[in-house]
Design a protein around this motif. Structure first.
Motif, mmCIF file in Angstrom:
data_model
loop_
_atom_site.group_PDB
_atom_site.id
_atom_site.type_symbol
_atom_site.label_atom_id
_atom_site.label_comp_id
_atom_site.label_asym_id
_atom_site.label_seq_id
_atom_site.Cartn_x
_atom_site.Cartn_y
_atom_site.Cartn_z
ATOM 1 N N SER A 165 0.820 -1.213 0.000
ATOM 2 C CA SER A 165 0.000 0.000 0.000
ATOM 3 C C SER A 165 0.852 1.260 0.000
ATOM 4 N N ILE A 166 1.876 1.248 0.857
ATOM 5 C CA ILE A 166 2.702 2.447 0.997
ATOM 6 C C ILE A 166 3.467 2.717 -0.287
ATOM 7 N N THR A 167 4.053 1.677 -0.851
ATOM 8 C CA THR A 167 4.827 1.856 -2.071
ATOM 9 C C THR A 167 3.945 2.429 -3.172
ATOM 10 N N ILE A 168 2.827 1.775 -3.388
ATOM 11 C CA ILE A 168 1.957 2.206 -4.474
ATOM 12 C C ILE A 168 1.454 3.624 -4.248
ATOM 13 N N SER A 169 1.049 3.919 -3.008
ATOM 14 C CA SER A 169 0.433 5.224 -2.787
ATOM 15 C C SER A 169 1.464 6.347 -2.804
ATOM 16 N N THR A 170 2.685 6.072 -2.336
ATOM 17 C CA THR A 170 3.697 7.121 -2.359
ATOM 18 C C THR A 170 4.060 7.482 -3.796
ATOM 19 N N LEU A 171 4.297 6.457 -4.603
ATOM 20 C CA LEU A 171 4.608 6.711 -6.010
ATOM 21 C C LEU A 171 3.473 7.482 -6.677
ATOM 22 N N ALA A 172 2.255 7.024 -6.416
ATOM 23 C CA ALA A 172 1.105 7.634 -7.073
ATOM 24 C C ALA A 172 0.921 9.080 -6.613
ATOM 25 N N ALA A 173 1.097 9.309 -5.310
ATOM 26 C CA ALA A 173 0.902 10.662 -4.796
ATOM 27 C C ALA A 173 1.931 11.613 -5.393
ATOM 28 N N TYR A 174 3.151 11.136 -5.532
ATOM 29 C CA TYR A 174 4.182 11.975 -6.135
ATOM 30 C C TYR A 174 3.788 12.325 -7.562
ATOM 31 N N SER A 175 3.367 11.315 -8.284
ATOM 32 C CA SER A 175 2.982 11.526 -9.669
ATOM 33 C C SER A 175 1.815 12.512 -9.764
ATOM 34 N N LEU A 176 0.841 12.366 -8.902
ATOM 35 C CA LEU A 176 -0.354 13.212 -8.980
ATOM 36 C C LEU A 176 -0.071 14.660 -8.638
ATOM 37 N N THR A 177 0.900 14.872 -7.745
ATOM 38 C CA THR A 177 1.136 16.246 -7.307
ATOM 39 C C THR A 177 2.247 16.938 -8.094
ATOM 40 N N ARG A 178 3.023 16.179 -8.883
ATOM 41 C CA ARG A 178 4.158 16.796 -9.563
ATOM 42 C C ARG A 178 4.063 16.776 -11.091
ATOM 43 N N PHE A 179 3.080 16.045 -11.596
ATOM 44 C CA PHE A 179 2.957 15.963 -13.058
ATOM 45 C C PHE A 179 1.571 16.392 -13.460
ATOM 46 N N ARG A 180 1.489 16.853 -14.700
ATOM 47 C CA ARG A 180 0.185 17.276 -15.197
ATOM 48 C C ARG A 180 -0.285 16.312 -16.260
ATOM 49 N N TYR A 181 -1.400 15.681 -16.036
ATOM 50 C CA TYR A 181 -2.005 14.856 -17.077
ATOM 51 C C TYR A 181 -3.491 14.738 -16.805
ATOM 52 N N TRP A 182 -4.177 14.254 -17.790
ATOM 53 C CA TRP A 182 -5.634 14.203 -17.673
ATOM 54 C C TRP A 182 -6.061 13.294 -16.509
ATOM 55 N N GLY A 183 -6.996 13.752 -15.750
ATOM 56 C CA GLY A 183 -7.565 12.898 -14.705
ATOM 57 C C GLY A 183 -6.855 12.987 -13.378
ATOM 58 N N ARG A 184 -5.772 13.763 -13.292
ATOM 59 C CA ARG A 184 -5.012 13.733 -12.045
ATOM 60 C C ARG A 184 -5.781 14.341 -10.880
ATOM 61 N N THR A 185 -6.752 15.186 -11.186
ATOM 62 C CA THR A 185 -7.516 15.767 -10.081
ATOM 63 C C THR A 185 -8.651 14.842 -9.633
ATOM 64 N N VAL A 186 -8.981 13.884 -10.472
ATOM 65 C CA VAL A 186 -10.108 13.003 -10.133
ATOM 66 C C VAL A 186 -9.690 11.915 -9.147
ATOM 67 N N VAL A 187 -8.435 11.487 -9.303
ATOM 68 C CA VAL A 187 -7.984 10.323 -8.538
ATOM 69 C C VAL A 187 -8.140 10.487 -7.018
ATOM 70 N N PRO A 188 -7.761 11.625 -6.432
ATOM 71 C CA PRO A 188 -7.925 11.744 -4.987
ATOM 72 C C PRO A 188 -9.380 11.591 -4.531
ATOM 73 N N TYR A 189 -10.301 12.154 -5.291
ATOM 74 C CA TYR A 189 -11.712 12.017 -4.910
ATOM 75 C C TYR A 189 -12.153 10.572 -4.994
ATOM 76 N N PHE A 190 -11.677 9.971 -6.045
ATOM 77 C CA PHE A 190 -11.976 8.567 -6.267
ATOM 78 C C PHE A 190 -11.471 7.738 -5.076
ATOM 79 N N SER A 191 -10.266 8.061 -4.632
ATOM 80 C CA SER A 191 -9.701 7.360 -3.480
ATOM 81 C C SER A 191 -10.528 7.605 -2.237
#
Lengths: 299, 299, 462
Positions: free
Chosen positions: A107-133
């Motif tokens: 869980s930690i590995t996946i979420s840390t990588l994902a959180a970094y990606s979501l907060t540091r890169f711009r791509y479609w859908g990146r704002t949806v994922v946190p709500y989804f979570s």
């Protein structure tokens, strides 16, 4: 003594008195469990009940840790009656440790990588994922458990610790994701930019700059994940079948559901399964408040 | 990097999010979709080969089942009372702990501790100390002459409900404490000083300064805890199994019993869908009050 | 997959098998060499066996392990005790998970549900080897589970619940011989005890939403001549009847003299109440005596068991008998052959069967005549101190046997397991004792639940 000092002192004493009373009430059930676990059979039902055992014994703990079997008489012989829950206690303990660490790591590995990606890169859908979570975080396990169980059946994974590791990832990942996202967002991006300008690669920046800064968040998420996995009953109850593969929560309930409740043994088991969480909690208490502040309450 | 191989930023971003997406699709989206699909099927877990599409029949079944509505209302009572007590005690304890006193860390640790104790352990301890005949609580109440007859904590519908609420309050008040404490630590001290200068007493200061500062966090915590408490399974199942009678059933226990004891996985899943609809409403409220989404526009 | 090596010449095998059949037919139970009819298994692993809580499952498995040592050294039989109140969760999850145990010891309603669902292996071949004519008087193979002319379940034991009475209290209060009681006498006795003994309930049975209540209530229902389904009439629901109302009314009357907590009691708490002296009478299986002997000697010495009080008009004294048997799951079971052989070994060893009964006296009663009549069986302290009570459990109770899986012994009912899975009887009782519903209305509620079950499971009725 001045008046102000007097009032301060009185207020302090009053605070301590109230705090002590509240702490006593809150902790009493646990203290009583500990006390019962240290009593010999004869003292458990004694009236008046004793808080501090007169004849304290570690029998119950020994029985659990050495896996003492039961015997009965037949034709003047002692015959073992086969398996008892106590014989599996250490095994269940190890199983619990394995699934807790395994699911937390994933869980930690996946979420840390994902959180970094979501907060540091711009791509479609990146704002949806946190709500989804967030939504995933709120969906109760009872909804997940049977469909996921059928998935495990399809994968031929039932009755394995792996099925439980995956199941716990499923219930802990949404919160870890969300917490890590909230935490990563609050880390200023400037240091990373400076490092990038200095010629460090993205991965180097991630390892050497981001991870150390994100550590408090990671610890909070890990504590949460470990608590959830260690304490779960429902998934273990549905996913696991054979005695050898049970986790502590599921196994310990077997002590209770028989025809004869050995309260001393049961309370000793309760104490032993609380200890790892207690140690973890004491070591990392501060992070819990800080981390939950970031996650649950939004920074 | 060294081998002349450099990932573009975008590629790193996608690479980092990939494991999360895979896990989310497999372990969160799929089970939820599957749970929704199952709600439209008749599904006996012992005979998966007989599974058939039944349209809305499972929903018709639950809405016509008095037990479903009993469970719904009982869950509402249990949730409301649990939340009221958790909030009141949570704020009170947080205020007590938010003092600069020597040894406060110890009190804080002890008061937050119940949050990490496994539900299985608490349920067992509860059954032991609240046992009407041999439990220490009845003994203490009787020897203090507070009651004459032993209280049957788990044997009458209203007492069983009270006992499960008590357990829930005991275990989850620390969550409120953690969140409130985290918020209190960020309240600027100047606000208090200003109020003091104005001559406000303790009560006034709490109402005028502290409470407004806590408003946001409290709303968030209450919405959160409401969603969770409404859907709790283990706390009730392990303590009362929904009894006596069906007086402590909530929707989670109803869903579990339908799925397993009644071998109607479809009906259990339909109940789950209803729970999901309700929690989505709760989540929308949460998103509104927490202000998520608004700050996205102004990064 | 694993392979099986044939170690012995096949002629010898046939020879042995013939000898074996002959031995079994003659009722000879010496077990030496039995296993060699089976080609030695080289498979390895743990063979999971389910049993109810208690030492006897462990004893049965010890016998099977003795077989394994000789014939399948790589196998280890392991018992998992399944608490009754958890048995349906366990059944559902394990069978649906395709991880069934290789052998299940369970009471007849559940066994028959599995049997009718087609989840079990037929065991007619075992019946012959174990001995078709060995059963004790008063029982038939079908009581454990036969369906459409095939036997699916091998008897493990029979196990009635009876009326346990503290004779010291009865004597002190001048109560008559419980063996002569009808329902009114039982009620009056409970009342007398409650009134004269302030610290003690007159009577105790389970009233919680659980299997124990189902079983306790069934005995009263059957005594009154009532039943859930009519086996002779395509299992039409017959529950909404004056007999059901009568039984429910009786429970309500008795409740006044039961411990207050009885409405959430299950198996454990009924035993607790008796063993700790909080009740003078209770419905229970022999286990109560086993536990009292360990924990409360005076209570053990003062307690005797009787066939249930007669219904005043039907004169029936129906008990509930578990008819606990061994089932072999057919699907996803890698060890069917080994389990069959081990079961034959255990079932034909008089020694092991006696040990089985002795492991918790007098809870598990022998099912085979040669065991029931064996002098070694009587070589037990309980048999010496309480011969009548033990004989009531073991033998005379059989004349009053009933169970929901074979109501009033009028035919095998595959729906009973589902009824218990949903605790329909217990919930009907609880409508009366907790919600104060009128017995007539509760009977209607129960009947509706039963017709749902019948409708949803027509496939089982064939």
């Amino acid at each position: 003594m001045t008046r102000i000092e007097f009032w301060t002192l009185t207020r302090r004493l009053a605070s301590y008195a109230v705090l002590s009373a509240v702490t006593f009430i809150v902790c009493f059930p646990l203290v009583w469990a500990l006390s019962t676990s240290l009593k010999p059979k004869s003292e458990i039902f004694a009236t008046p009940p004793t808080l501090i055992p007169h004849a304290a014994t570690t029998e119950n703990y020994k029985a659990l840790l050495t896996g003492r079997p039961q015997y009965f008489q037949s034709g003047g012989q002692q015959v073992t009656s086969g398996t008892t829950p106590a014989q599996f206690f250490t095994r269940w303990f190890v199983n619990s440790v394995i699934v807790t660490l395994g699911s937390t790591l994933i869980s930690i590995t996946i979420s840390t990588l994902a959180a970094y990606s979501l907060t540091r890169f711009r791509y479609w859908g990146r704002t949806v994922v946190p709500y989804f979570s967030l939504l995933g975080y709120m969906v109760p396990s009872i909804i997940f458990v049977f469909p996921l169980f059928l998935v495990m059946v399809q994968l031929n994974l039932t009755d394995s610790l792996l099925s439980l590791v995956l199941g716990y990832v499923c219930i802990t990942l949404p919160f870890c994701m969300w917490l890590m996202w909230a935490f990563m967002r609050s880390i200023p991006i400037e240091i990373e930019e400076a490092a990038l300008i200095d010629g460090a690669s993205r991965l180097q920046v991630f390892r050497q700059v981001v991870l150390p800064t994100a550590l408090p968040g990671i610890i909070a998420a890990a504590i949460f994940s470990m608590i959830v996995s260690w304490n779960d009953y429902l998934f273990g109850r549905v996913f696991l079948n054979s005695l050898d593969n049970l986790t502590l929560t599921v196994g310990v309930m077997l002590f209770f559901e028989g025809t004869h409740v050995d309260w001393g043994l049961l309370m000793a088991a309760s104490v032993l399964m609380t200890v790892p969480m207690a140690i973890l909690f004491m070591a990392l208490q501060r992070h819990l408040v800080a981390g939950f502040g970031a996650g649950a309450v939004k920074g | 990097m060294r081998a002349g191989f450099t990932l573009s930023d975008r590629a790193v971003g996608l690479l980092f999010i990939a494991p999360f997406l895979a896990a989310a699709i497999f372990f969160m989206v799929y089970p939820v979709v599957e749970a929704i699909r199952m709600a439209f099927y008749s599904y006996n877990p012992l005979r998966p080969d007989l599974s058939t599409f039944v349209g809305l029949r499972n929903f018709e079944f639950i809405f016509a089942d008095p037990l479903f509505w009993d469970s719904f209302w009982q869950a509402t009572v249990w949730t409301l009372l649990s939340i009221v007590f958790q909030t009141v005690f949570g704020v009170a304890i947080a205020l007590l702990l938010h003092q600069a006193l020597p040894g406060i860390a110890l009190f804080r640790g002890l008061l937050l501790f119940p949050y990490i104790v496994p539900t299985v352990v608490i349920a067992l301890i509860w059954r032991w100390i609240f046992n009407p005949e041999i439990g220490v609580v009845n003994y203490a109440l009787q020897s203090a002459s507070l009651i004459k007859e032993p209280i049957y904590w788990l044997s009458t519908p209203s007492m069983a409900m009270a006992s499960t609420i008590l357990l829930n309050v005991w275990k989850y008040t620390p969550f409120v404490v953690i969140c409130v404490l985290a918020r209190l630590q960020t309240v600027p001290l100047e606000l208090y000083d200003a109020a003091k200068v104005d001559g406000a007493g303790v009560v006034r200061r709490f109402l005028d300064v502290t409470l407004p500062q806590l408003k946001e966090v409290l709303i968030v915590v209450i919405v959160f805890r409401t969603i969770w408490t409404f859907n709790k399974f283990e706390e009730i199942y392990l303590l009362t199994k929904g009894g006596p009678g069906t007086s402590t059933f909530n929707l989670a226990v109803y869903s579990f019993e339908q799925s397993i004891a009644n071998l109607r996985l479809g009906v259990g899943a339909a109940t789950g869908v209803v729970m999901m609809v309700m929690l989505s409403i709760g989540s929308i409220i949460y998103l509104r009050v927490s202000g998520f989404g608004q700050d996205e526009k102004s990064p | 997959m694993t392979t099986r090596r044939i170690r012995e010449p096949s002629e010898l095998q046939i020879g042995r098998r013939q000898v074996l059949t002959g031995m079994a037919a003659a009722g000879v139970t010496a077990s030496t060499g039995l296993g060699s009819a089976f080609a030695q298994s080289t498979r390895t692993g743990v063979v999971r066996v389910w049993g109810e809580p208690g030492p006897y499952g462990g004893v049965a498995v010890a016998a099977m392990n003795e077989w394994a040592q000789k014939n399948a050294p790589g196998l280890k039989f392991e018992i998992e005790s399944i608490p009754w109140d958890g048995v349906y969760v366990k059944l559902m999850t394990d069978l649906a998970a395709r991880r069934p145990p290789s052998l299940i010891s369970v009471e007849s309603p559940i066994a028959m549900q599995l049997m009718a669902e087609g989840l079990l292996t037929p065991v007619d071949d075992l019946v012959e080897k174990i001995g078709r004519n060995r059963l004790v008087d008063g029982v038939k193979w079908e009581y454990w589970g036969a369906w459409k002319g095939q036997q699916f379940i091998i008897p493990a034991h029979h196990q009635p619940h009876l009326l346990l009475v503290r004779m010291d209290i009865a004597k002190e209060l001048g109560l008559s011989d419980p063996d002569t009681w009808d329902w009114n006498d039982l009620l009056n006795a409970a009342k007398t005890i409650s009134q004269k003994k302030p610290d003690m309930a007159g009577f105790c049975m389970a009233l919680g939403r659980n299997l124990c209540t189902d079983y306790h209530f069934s005995a009263l229902l059957h005594s009154a001549g009532g039943k859930m389904f009519d086996a002779a009439n395509k299992f039409e629901v017959a529950f909404d009847s004056p007999q059901t109302v009568e039984a429910l009314t009786f429970v309500k009357e008795l409740q006044a003299y039961m411990p207050k907590g009885a409405v959430e009691y299950s198996f454990l708490q009924v035993v607790d109440a008796h063993v700790t002296g909080r009740t003078a009478m209770s419905f229970y299986w022999g286990r109560t005596l086993g536990r009292a002997a360990e924990e409360a000697k005076p209570i053990f010495e003062a307690t005797e068991a009787f066939n249930h009080a007669r219904h005043p008009t039907t004169k029936r004294r129906s008990n509930w008998n578990d008819f606990q048997g061994w089932c072999i799951p057919a699907q996803n079971n890698p060890f069917v052959d080994e389990v069959k052989q081990a079961l034959i070994y255990q079932q034909t060893s008089k020694d092991w069967l006696i040990k089985y009964c002795h492991s918790l006296m007098p809870n598990v009663a022998p099912t085979y005549r040669d065991v029931a009549d064996a002098p070694e069986l009587r070589d037990h302290a309980f048999y010496k101190s309480k011969p009548r009570t033990v004989d009531t459990y073991f033998k005379t109770s059989l004349a009053h046997s009933s169970s929901t899986a074979n109501e009033l012994l009028q035919g095998v009912n595959p729906l009973a397991g589902i009824v218990h899975g949903r605790s329909v009887l217990a919930q009907t009782v609880q409508k009366v004792v907790i919600d104060n519903m009128k017995p007539q209305d509760a009977a209607k509620w129960g009947a509706k639940e039963l017709s749902d079950i019948r409708r949803e499971n027509m496939r089982l009725l064939g």
